[in-house]
Scaffold this motif. Structure first.
Motif, PDB file in Angstrom:
ATOM      1  N   MET A 189      -7.165  21.730  30.228  1.00 32.57           N
ATOM      2  CA  MET A 189      -5.828  22.268  30.313  1.00 32.57           C
ATOM      3  C   MET A 189      -5.878  23.781  30.188  1.00 32.57           C
ATOM      4  N   ASN A 190      -4.834  24.408  30.589  1.00 30.97           N
ATOM      5  CA  ASN A 190      -4.711  25.850  30.408  1.00 30.97           C
ATOM      6  C   ASN A 190      -4.444  26.155  28.938  1.00 30.97           C
ATOM      7  N   SER A 191      -4.654  27.387  28.534  1.00 30.59           N
ATOM      8  CA  SER A 191      -4.480  27.754  27.130  1.00 30.59           C
ATOM      9  C   SER A 191      -3.057  27.558  26.633  1.00 30.59           C
ATOM     10  N   ASP A 192      -2.082  27.513  27.556  1.00 27.65           N
ATOM     11  CA  ASP A 192      -0.692  27.291  27.149  1.00 27.65           C
ATOM     12  C   ASP A 192      -0.327  25.809  27.095  1.00 27.65           C
ATOM     13  N   GLY A 193      -1.321  24.930  27.351  1.00 27.05           N
ATOM     14  CA  GLY A 193      -1.086  23.487  27.292  1.00 27.05           C
ATOM     15  C   GLY A 193      -0.674  22.870  28.611  1.00 27.05           C
ATOM     16  N   SER A 194      -0.518  23.654  29.648  1.00 24.78           N
ATOM     17  CA  SER A 194      -0.135  23.112  30.954  1.00 24.78           C
ATOM     18  C   SER A 194      -1.375  22.659  31.732  1.00 24.78           C
ATOM     19  N   SER A 195      -1.152  21.916  32.795  1.00 22.93           N
ATOM     20  CA  SER A 195      -2.210  21.452  33.707  1.00 22.93           C
ATOM     21  C   SER A 195      -3.273  20.605  33.014  1.00 22.93           C
ATOM     22  N   VAL A 196      -2.839  19.643  32.219  1.00 23.59           N
ATOM     23  CA  VAL A 196      -3.767  18.741  31.554  1.00 23.59           C
ATOM     24  C   VAL A 196      -4.448  17.870  32.611  1.00 23.59           C
ATOM     25  N   GLN A 197      -5.772  17.742  32.517  1.00 22.46           N
ATOM     26  CA  GLN A 197      -6.533  16.935  33.463  1.00 22.46           C
ATOM     27  C   GLN A 197      -7.471  16.014  32.699  1.00 22.46           C
ATOM     28  N   GLN A 198      -7.489  14.759  33.109  1.00 22.64           N
ATOM     29  CA  GLN A 198      -8.406  13.790  32.517  1.00 22.64           C
ATOM     30  C   GLN A 198      -9.796  14.012  33.110  1.00 22.64           C
ATOM     31  N   MET A 199     -10.825  14.035  32.261  1.00 14.69           N
ATOM     32  CA  MET A 199     -12.182  14.336  32.718  1.00 14.69           C
ATOM     33  C   MET A 199     -13.073  13.098  32.827  1.00 14.69           C
ATOM     34  N   THR A 200     -12.700  11.991  32.202  1.00 16.87           N
ATOM     35  CA  THR A 200     -13.483  10.764  32.288  1.00 16.87           C
ATOM     36  C   THR A 200     -12.648   9.685  32.958  1.00 16.87           C
ATOM     37  N   ASP A 201     -13.298   8.599  33.330  1.00 18.30           N
ATOM     38  CA  ASP A 201     -12.597   7.566  34.096  1.00 18.30           C
ATOM     39  C   ASP A 201     -12.472   6.228  33.392  1.00 18.30           C
ATOM     40  N   GLY A 202     -12.474   6.228  32.098  1.00 14.73           N
ATOM     41  CA  GLY A 202     -12.285   4.984  31.366  1.00 14.73           C
ATOM     42  C   GLY A 202     -13.162   4.944  30.131  1.00 14.73           C
ATOM     43  N   GLY A 203     -13.038   3.865  29.382  1.00 17.56           N
ATOM     44  CA  GLY A 203     -13.811   3.741  28.166  1.00 17.56           C
ATOM     45  C   GLY A 203     -13.252   4.619  27.065  1.00 17.56           C
ATOM     46  N   TYR A 204     -14.135   5.000  26.139  1.00 18.97           N
ATOM     47  CA  TYR A 204     -13.723   5.788  24.994  1.00 18.97           C
ATOM     48  C   TYR A 204     -14.628   7.008  24.880  1.00 18.97           C
ATOM     49  N   ALA A 205     -14.111   8.173  25.199  1.00 17.39           N
ATOM     50  CA  ALA A 205     -14.859   9.432  25.089  1.00 17.39           C
ATOM     51  C   ALA A 205     -14.355  10.175  23.858  1.00 17.39           C
ATOM     52  N   SER A 206     -15.282  10.812  23.130  1.00 18.72           N
ATOM     53  CA  SER A 206     -14.873  11.503  21.913  1.00 18.72           C
ATOM     54  C   SER A 206     -15.708  12.747  21.663  1.00 18.72           C
ATOM     55  N   SER A 207     -15.173  13.604  20.846  1.00 16.86           N
ATOM     56  CA  SER A 207     -15.838  14.775  20.286  1.00 16.86           C
ATOM     57  C   SER A 207     -16.517  15.689  21.296  1.00 16.86           C
ATOM     58  N   PRO A 208     -15.773  16.201  22.268  1.00 19.04           N
ATOM     59  CA  PRO A 208     -16.391  17.164  23.178  1.00 19.04           C
ATOM     60  C   PRO A 208     -16.729  18.455  22.438  1.00 19.04           C
ATOM     61  N   SER A 209     -17.744  19.111  22.915  1.00 16.49           N
ATOM     62  CA  SER A 209     -18.186  20.379  22.357  1.00 16.49           C
ATOM     63  C   SER A 209     -18.470  21.313  23.530  1.00 16.49           C
ATOM     64  N   TRP A 210     -18.462  22.613  23.306  1.00 10.61           N
ATOM     65  CA  TRP A 210     -18.721  23.558  24.396  1.00 10.61           C
ATOM     66  C   TRP A 210     -20.144  24.056  24.329  1.00 10.61           C
ATOM     67  N   SER A 211     -20.741  24.307  25.494  1.00 14.13           N
ATOM     68  CA  SER A 211     -22.025  24.999  25.542  1.00 14.13           C
ATOM     69  C   SER A 211     -21.765  26.466  25.232  1.00 14.13           C
ATOM     70  N   PRO A 212     -22.780  27.218  24.856  1.00 17.97           N
ATOM     71  CA  PRO A 212     -22.579  28.631  24.516  1.00 17.97           C
ATOM     72  C   PRO A 212     -21.964  29.452  25.647  1.00 17.97           C
ATOM     73  N   ASN A 213     -22.233  29.103  26.893  1.00 15.70           N
ATOM     74  CA  ASN A 213     -21.660  29.870  28.002  1.00 15.70           C
ATOM     75  C   ASN A 213     -20.372  29.234  28.542  1.00 15.70           C
ATOM     76  N   ASP A 214     -19.845  28.232  27.853  1.00 15.30           N
ATOM     77  CA  ASP A 214     -18.580  27.559  28.200  1.00 15.30           C
ATOM     78  C   ASP A 214     -18.574  26.908  29.573  1.00 15.30           C
ATOM     79  N   SER A 215     -19.731  26.634  30.166  1.00 15.78           N
ATOM     80  CA  SER A 215     -19.756  26.028  31.485  1.00 15.78           C
ATOM     81  C   SER A 215     -19.884  24.512  31.429  1.00 15.78           C
ATOM     82  N   SER A 216     -20.290  23.975  30.299  1.00 10.44           N
ATOM     83  CA  SER A 216     -20.461  22.532  30.194  1.00 10.44           C
ATOM     84  C   SER A 216     -20.054  22.056  28.807  1.00 10.44           C
ATOM     85  N   SER A 217     -19.885  20.755  28.706  1.00 11.40           N
ATOM     86  CA  SER A 217     -19.422  20.175  27.457  1.00 11.40           C
ATOM     87  C   SER A 217     -20.135  18.856  27.197  1.00 11.40           C
TER      88      SER A 217
END
Length: 120
Positions: free
Chosen positions: A1-29
């Protein structure tokens, strides 16, 4: 999502995903995901890495029964995560591995949980 909370997008397609973390360069999680479908899905939670720009994910499979979160990433090669092969909290250990799932090794003995990298 954008920093203002708009444009929320689902990144997975089912199941239970939890605890995302950012890589140091913010390109992956990295995140923990029990996909609940497909190969290796029988009550397993593995660590996945999502390339944020493309929304493509790759599995970094663990050989234990279930990896738990939060996965963390100190650089673009290493992941830390907590795991208990029998599901018992007092058997939990903190592990490290390369993002391709190789070179796994425990960092702690039983009873450890909630790994995180120091950025210093």
């Amino acid at each position: 999502m954008n920093s203002d909370g708009s444009s929320v997008q689902q990144m997975t397609d089912g199941g239970y995903a939890s605890s995302p973390s950012w890589s140091p360069n913010d390109s992956s999680s990295p995140f923990a995901w029990d996909r609940k479908y497909g190969p290796r899905s029988a009550r397993r939670t593995d660590i996945y890495v999502m390339e944020v720009a493309t929304r493509k994910w790759t599995s970094s499979p663990t050989t234990e029964a279930a990896a738990t979160s939060p996965p963390g990433r100190a650089d673009n090669r290493h992941i830390v995560y907590a795991n208990s092969s029998d599901g018992r909290a007092n058997h939990m250990r903190v592990w490290t591995m390369l993002t391709d799932g190789t070179q796994r090794r425990p960092l702690t003995g039983p009873g450890a949980d909630m790994p995180n990298w120091s950025w210093k």
